[in-house]
Design a protein around this motif. Structure first.
Motif, PDB file in Angstrom:
ATOM      1  N   ASP A   1      46.508  27.853  61.916  1.00 42.62           N
ATOM      2  CA  ASP A   1      46.755  29.135  61.267  1.00 42.62           C
ATOM      3  C   ASP A   1      48.020  29.723  61.876  1.00 42.62           C
ATOM      4  OD1 ASP A   1      46.786  31.842  60.470  1.00 42.62           O
ATOM      5  OD2 ASP A   1      44.611  31.867  60.259  1.00 42.62           O
ATOM      6  N   PRO A   2      49.078  29.908  61.076  1.00 42.95           N
ATOM      7  CA  PRO A   2      50.347  30.385  61.642  1.00 42.95           C
ATOM      8  C   PRO A   2      50.296  31.828  62.116  1.00 42.95           C
ATOM      9  CG  PRO A   2      50.481  30.303  59.254  1.00 42.95           C
ATOM     10  CD  PRO A   2      49.169  29.687  59.623  1.00 42.95           C
ATOM     11  N   PHE A   3      49.248  32.559  61.741  1.00 40.08           N
ATOM     12  CA  PHE A   3      49.196  33.981  62.055  1.00 40.08           C
ATOM     13  C   PHE A   3      48.212  34.334  63.171  1.00 40.08           C
ATOM     14  CE2 PHE A   3      50.460  33.423  57.663  1.00 40.08           C
ATOM     15  CZ  PHE A   3      51.650  34.129  57.639  1.00 40.08           C
ATOM     16  N   VAL A   4      47.337  33.395  63.534  1.00 33.87           N
ATOM     17  CA  VAL A   4      46.341  33.662  64.571  1.00 33.87           C
ATOM     18  C   VAL A   4      46.371  32.513  65.571  1.00 33.87           C
ATOM     19  CG1 VAL A   4      43.927  34.169  65.082  1.00 33.87           C
ATOM     20  CG2 VAL A   4      44.899  34.875  62.882  1.00 33.87           C
ATOM     21  N   ALA A   5      46.632  32.833  66.821  1.00 34.06           N
ATOM     22  CA  ALA A   5      46.714  31.804  67.868  1.00 34.06           C
ATOM     23  C   ALA A   5      45.380  31.100  68.041  1.00 34.06           C
ATOM     24  CB  ALA A   5      47.152  32.448  69.184  1.00 34.06           C
ATOM     25  N   ASN A   6      45.431  29.784  68.199  1.00 33.18           N
ATOM     26  CA  ASN A   6      44.250  28.955  68.445  1.00 33.18           C
ATOM     27  C   ASN A   6      43.213  29.039  67.327  1.00 33.18           C
ATOM     28  OD1 ASN A   6      45.258  28.134  71.016  1.00 33.18           O
ATOM     29  ND2 ASN A   6      44.566  30.095  71.860  1.00 33.18           N
ATOM     30  N   GLN A   7      43.670  29.354  66.130  1.00 29.76           N
ATOM     31  CA  GLN A   7      42.770  29.354  64.971  1.00 29.76           C
ATOM     32  C   GLN A   7      43.283  28.337  63.959  1.00 29.76           C
ATOM     33  OE1 GLN A   7      40.645  32.909  63.531  1.00 29.76           O
ATOM     34  NE2 GLN A   7      41.757  32.652  61.611  1.00 29.76           N
ATOM     35  N   TYR A   8      42.334  27.687  63.255  1.00 28.00           N
ATOM     36  CA  TYR A   8      42.678  26.609  62.330  1.00 28.00           C
ATOM     37  C   TYR A   8      41.946  26.811  61.009  1.00 28.00           C
ATOM     38  CZ  TYR A   8      44.250  24.736  66.752  1.00 28.00           C
ATOM     39  OH  TYR A   8      44.884  24.594  67.967  1.00 28.00           O
ATOM     40  N   ARG A   9      42.476  26.192  59.979  1.00 28.12           N
ATOM     41  CA  ARG A   9      41.848  26.304  58.667  1.00 28.12           C
ATOM     42  C   ARG A   9      41.813  24.932  58.006  1.00 28.12           C
ATOM     43  NH1 ARG A   9      46.261  30.030  55.620  1.00 28.12           N
ATOM     44  NH2 ARG A   9      45.741  31.316  57.403  1.00 28.12           N
ATOM     45  N   SER A  10      40.794  24.719  57.210  1.00 33.20           N
ATOM     46  CA  SER A  10      40.738  23.490  56.406  1.00 33.20           C
ATOM     47  C   SER A  10      40.493  23.867  54.957  1.00 33.20           C
ATOM     48  CB  SER A  10      39.619  22.549  56.889  1.00 33.20           C
ATOM     49  OG  SER A  10      38.347  23.025  56.515  1.00 33.20           O
TER      50      SER A  10
ATOM     51  N   PRO B   1      49.092  43.143  67.108  1.00 29.76           N
ATOM     52  CA  PRO B   1      47.872  42.359  66.872  1.00 29.76           C
ATOM     53  C   PRO B   1      47.088  42.829  65.651  1.00 29.76           C
ATOM     54  CG  PRO B   1      48.080  42.888  69.195  1.00 29.76           C
ATOM     55  CD  PRO B   1      49.162  43.636  68.495  1.00 29.76           C
ATOM     56  N   MET B   2      47.191  44.109  65.312  1.00 26.79           N
ATOM     57  CA  MET B   2      46.469  44.640  64.167  1.00 26.79           C
ATOM     58  C   MET B   2      47.102  44.200  62.838  1.00 26.79           C
ATOM     59  SD  MET B   2      43.915  46.246  65.378  1.00 26.79           S
ATOM     60  CE  MET B   2      43.347  47.141  63.943  1.00 26.79           C
ATOM     61  N   LEU B   3      48.342  43.706  62.906  1.00 31.49           N
ATOM     62  CA  LEU B   3      49.059  43.336  61.682  1.00 31.49           C
ATOM     63  C   LEU B   3      49.310  41.836  61.567  1.00 31.49           C
ATOM     64  CD1 LEU B   3      51.785  46.162  61.709  1.00 31.49           C
ATOM     65  CD2 LEU B   3      49.600  46.166  60.490  1.00 31.49           C
ATOM     66  N   ASN B   4      48.786  41.057  62.525  1.00 32.40           N
ATOM     67  CA  ASN B   4      49.184  39.643  62.549  1.00 32.40           C
ATOM     68  C   ASN B   4      48.583  38.814  61.414  1.00 32.40           C
ATOM     69  OD1 ASN B   4      46.557  39.356  63.409  1.00 32.40           O
ATOM     70  ND2 ASN B   4      47.054  38.644  65.456  1.00 32.40           N
ATOM     71  N   ASN B   5      47.652  39.370  60.646  1.00 35.55           N
ATOM     72  CA  ASN B   5      47.124  38.646  59.491  1.00 35.55           C
ATOM     73  C   ASN B   5      47.940  38.895  58.230  1.00 35.55           C
ATOM     74  OD1 ASN B   5      44.975  37.094  60.400  1.00 35.55           O
ATOM     75  ND2 ASN B   5      43.604  38.851  60.459  1.00 35.55           N
ATOM     76  N   LEU B   6      48.883  39.837  58.302  1.00 35.21           N
ATOM     77  CA  LEU B   6      49.642  40.202  57.115  1.00 35.21           C
ATOM     78  C   LEU B   6      50.888  39.336  56.969  1.00 35.21           C
ATOM     79  CD1 LEU B   6      49.481  44.107  57.188  1.00 35.21           C
ATOM     80  CD2 LEU B   6      48.029  42.510  55.936  1.00 35.21           C
ATOM     81  N   ARG B   7      51.123  38.867  55.752  1.00 35.65           N
ATOM     82  CA  ARG B   7      52.334  38.121  55.447  1.00 35.65           C
ATOM     83  C   ARG B   7      53.392  39.039  54.849  1.00 35.65           C
ATOM     84  NH1 ARG B   7      47.868  35.355  55.034  1.00 35.65           N
ATOM     85  NH2 ARG B   7      47.717  33.102  55.255  1.00 35.65           N
ATOM     86  N   SER B   8      52.923  40.041  54.087  1.00 44.29           N
ATOM     87  CA  SER B   8      53.874  40.955  53.455  1.00 44.29           C
ATOM     88  C   SER B   8      53.213  42.292  53.165  1.00 44.29           C
ATOM     89  CB  SER B   8      54.423  40.360  52.149  1.00 44.29           C
ATOM     90  OG  SER B   8      53.395  40.250  51.177  1.00 44.29           O
ATOM     91  N   VAL B   9      54.063  43.315  53.063  1.00 47.04           N
ATOM     92  CA  VAL B   9      53.628  44.655  52.657  1.00 47.04           C
ATOM     93  C   VAL B   9      54.653  45.182  51.656  1.00 47.04           C
ATOM     94  CG1 VAL B   9      53.180  47.031  53.380  1.00 47.04           C
ATOM     95  CG2 VAL B   9      52.502  45.130  54.875  1.00 47.04           C
ATOM     96  N   PHE B  10      54.178  45.644  50.498  1.00 46.59           N
ATOM     97  CA  PHE B  10      55.070  46.230  49.497  1.00 46.59           C
ATOM     98  C   PHE B  10      54.954  47.747  49.550  1.00 46.59           C
ATOM     99  CE2 PHE B  10      55.785  47.722  45.055  1.00 46.59           C
ATOM    100  CZ  PHE B  10      57.147  47.453  45.002  1.00 46.59           C
ATOM    101  N   VAL B  11      56.104  48.420  49.643  1.00 47.21           N
ATOM    102  CA  VAL B  11      56.146  49.878  49.668  1.00 47.21           C
ATOM    103  C   VAL B  11      56.603  50.340  48.285  1.00 47.21           C
ATOM    104  CG1 VAL B  11      57.054  51.906  50.856  1.00 47.21           C
ATOM    105  CG2 VAL B  11      56.802  49.739  52.108  1.00 47.21           C
ATOM    106  N   PRO B  12      55.697  50.851  47.438  1.00 49.52           N
ATOM    107  CA  PRO B  12      56.037  51.079  46.032  1.00 49.52           C
ATOM    108  C   PRO B  12      57.101  52.149  45.787  1.00 49.52           C
ATOM    109  CG  PRO B  12      53.838  51.929  46.548  1.00 49.52           C
ATOM    110  CD  PRO B  12      54.279  51.141  47.731  1.00 49.52           C
ATOM    111  N   ASP B  13      57.122  53.238  46.604  1.00 50.22           N
ATOM    112  CA  ASP B  13      58.077  54.302  46.282  1.00 50.22           C
ATOM    113  C   ASP B  13      59.524  53.919  46.590  1.00 50.22           C
ATOM    114  OD1 ASP B  13      57.818  54.347  49.002  1.00 50.22           O
ATOM    115  OD2 ASP B  13      57.485  56.502  49.171  1.00 50.22           O
TER     116      ASP B  13
END
Length: 497
Positions: free
Chosen positions: A412-421, A202-214
């Motif tokens: 909103d594909p990342f948060v249940a029962n949430q919508y965006r316009s 649940p703490m990561l459900n807003n993230l689409r991607s994470v880049f690990v630089p090393d």
């Protein structure tokens, strides 16, 4: 944070100017007393030169002070705020150069009226606190101002996207698939793409991607679709192709550590959008739509679906192309989010080209007008099984301005029962009506709207969320003022009582 050499020079010059003014000495007068040339003294006061020890001694004698006082970095009460600003390094964080402001000019403004400027800065800080505007909020506000100043069109980024496509044999006439961009990331830039690399937490459900630089690993959320994959890959290519080394590593962002991160994230998003919706293709489709003699909703919905990307990406791209290529100078972009069942609608992104249009408000605690099509489409989709709901209306504001407002709402594909316009508003002017006949010929509803319920004067609003308390308060003060004037008149010199 230790002071830099340039700031030490500035502080010395400011102290010397202050001491000179206290002695009622002009630069010419100080030159005669110290034996140093007027031009040399001017350079010292402007922070361009720092005098040697023997010159400081001569200045101290002329200004009737000590050597230690002259070289001390401690500033008196009036200049102390400037010292705090310099020591904090905040001036290095502000994107002054974007707006044509030299740091030295700003310091001069502060130093010439330190008490007044300090009060102004303190006021700005207090306002920022009231609106929960931290340093990241300031960065984003600065970015918006930069976009608006440039009419949100950046020709260097447009050209860079075209050059990249030519160099890597990407056909911009066809829909770009994510696998083509993935191959470039892997083979050209050494990336490892990790599908489903972000845990279902649940703490990561807003993230689409994470880049690990090393390790150059790009971790992807399992919730993203093909369009989002392509957009993310396009952004990652932009960071490399445009050599944007300072960048955020998460999308969406968690924290911005500098303005450069904010700016480079915007550049990468713009570049990716220019790949997904090439300017040439979009212009051709818009030309056909805008030359119609009558507004047809289906044509605009077809345009959105033709690019096989999110409605938000299309709306954002329209804010680049419509002002620059079609003369729609005054428009706004809004993005709202709404949790099903909750009364509040949150405005979390806005842009105004080329002037601050209505609607615009920074009071996040207020209730935005429920007559806005942005709110209506959100209300509709929150109780509908649809994946995309489109709506349009002509919004008429209290000042008489009319806007054609187009709005798309999606889950909103990342948060249940949430919508965006996302919404695009175009100011309807006589010039545009003459150039684009569809603005005169449409069957769209004209709706009288306000900004927030708290400040709205519409008396017969059927969807008002709260009473117009700000107007009622202003009305109360006005009535009280009239009563006070009557009372003063009654008891003035010319009164009979």
């Amino acid at each position: 944070m230790p002071l830099k050499e340039e700031h030490i020079r500035l502080i010395f010059g400011l102290k010397m100017r202050q001491l000179r003014n206290r002695k009622n000495l002009s630069l010419y007068g100080l030159s005669k007393k110290s034996g140093l040339s007027k031009s040399y003294l001017n350079e010292i006061e402007n922070g361009k030169k720092y005098p040697k020890q023997d010159k400081i001694l001569e200045l101290a004698t002329a200004l009737d002070t000590s050597y230690d006082e002259m070289v001390s970095l401690k500033l008196d009460q009036n200049l102390a705020p400037l010292g705090d600003i310099l020591e904090s390094g905040v001036l290095k964080e502000l994107p002054l150069s974007l707006f044509g402001i030299a740091e030295h000019d700003l310091i001069n403004i502060i130093s010439n009226a330190p008490s007044k400027v300090n009060a102004f800065i303190s006021t700005i800080i207090e306002i920022a606190k009231s609106y929960n505007l931290g340093i990241e909020g300031f960065y984003l506000a600065a970015l918006r101002s930069y976009q608006e100043a440039e009419n949100n069109f950046f020709v260097d980024l447009e050209n860079a996207a075209v050059r990249f496509a030519e160099a890597y044999q990407i056909n911009l006439e066809e829909h770009i698939v994510s696998d083509d961009l993935k191959a470039i990331l892997e083979e050209e830039y050494g990336y490892t793409i990790v599908d489903n690399g972000i845990e279902k937490d649940p703490m990561l459900n807003n993230l689409r991607s994470v880049f690990v630089p090393d390790s150059k690993k790009l971790l992807l959320s399992s919730a993203i679709d093909e369009a989002q994959r392509s957009f993310i890959f396009g952004k990652e290519i932009a960071y490399n192709y445009l050599e944007l080394m300072v960048r955020p590593y998460t999308f969406s962002w968690i924290k911005y550590n500098s303005f450069d991160e904010v700016l480079h994230n915007f550049y990468a998003s713009y570049f990716s959008g220019a790949l997904m919706l090439p300017r040439k293709n979009l212009k051709e489709k818009l030309t056909g739509l805008l030359q119609s003699t009558k507004w047809e909703e289906s044509q605009f919905k077809d345009l959105i679906s033709s690019f096989k990307t999110s409605p938000e990406t299309v709306y954002q791209r329209l804010t680049n192309i419509l002002p620059h290529d079609f003369g729609f100078r005054d428009l706004f972009f809004l993005r709202f989010i709404h949790k099903q069942g909750e009364p509040h609608f949150t405005l979390n992104k806005e842009l105004h080209v080329t002037q601050r249009q209505k609607p615009s408000t920074r009071d996040y605690r207020a209730h935005y007008c429920r007559r806005w099509i942005s709110i209506k489409t959100l209300q509709h989709i929150s109780i509908s099984p649809e994946d995309h709901f489109f709506g349009a209306q002509v919004s008429v504001y209290q000042n008489g301005n009319k806007y054609l407002v187009l709005s798309s709402s999606t889950p909103d594909p990342f948060v249940a029962n949430q919508y965006r316009s996302v919404s695009l508003g175009i100011l309807i002017t006589p010039h545009l009506q003459k150039k684009y006949p569809f603005l005169n010929h449409h069957d769209l509803e004209e709706v009288q709207v306000g900004i927030t319920c708290e400040s709205c004067p519409i008396t017969n609003c059927e969807v008002r969320a709260v009473p117009p308390k700000r107007l009622l308060k202003a009305q109360h003060f006005k009535e009280t003022e009239c009563k006070v004037e009557e009372l003063m008149s009654m008891h003035g010199k010319d009164s009979k009582t």
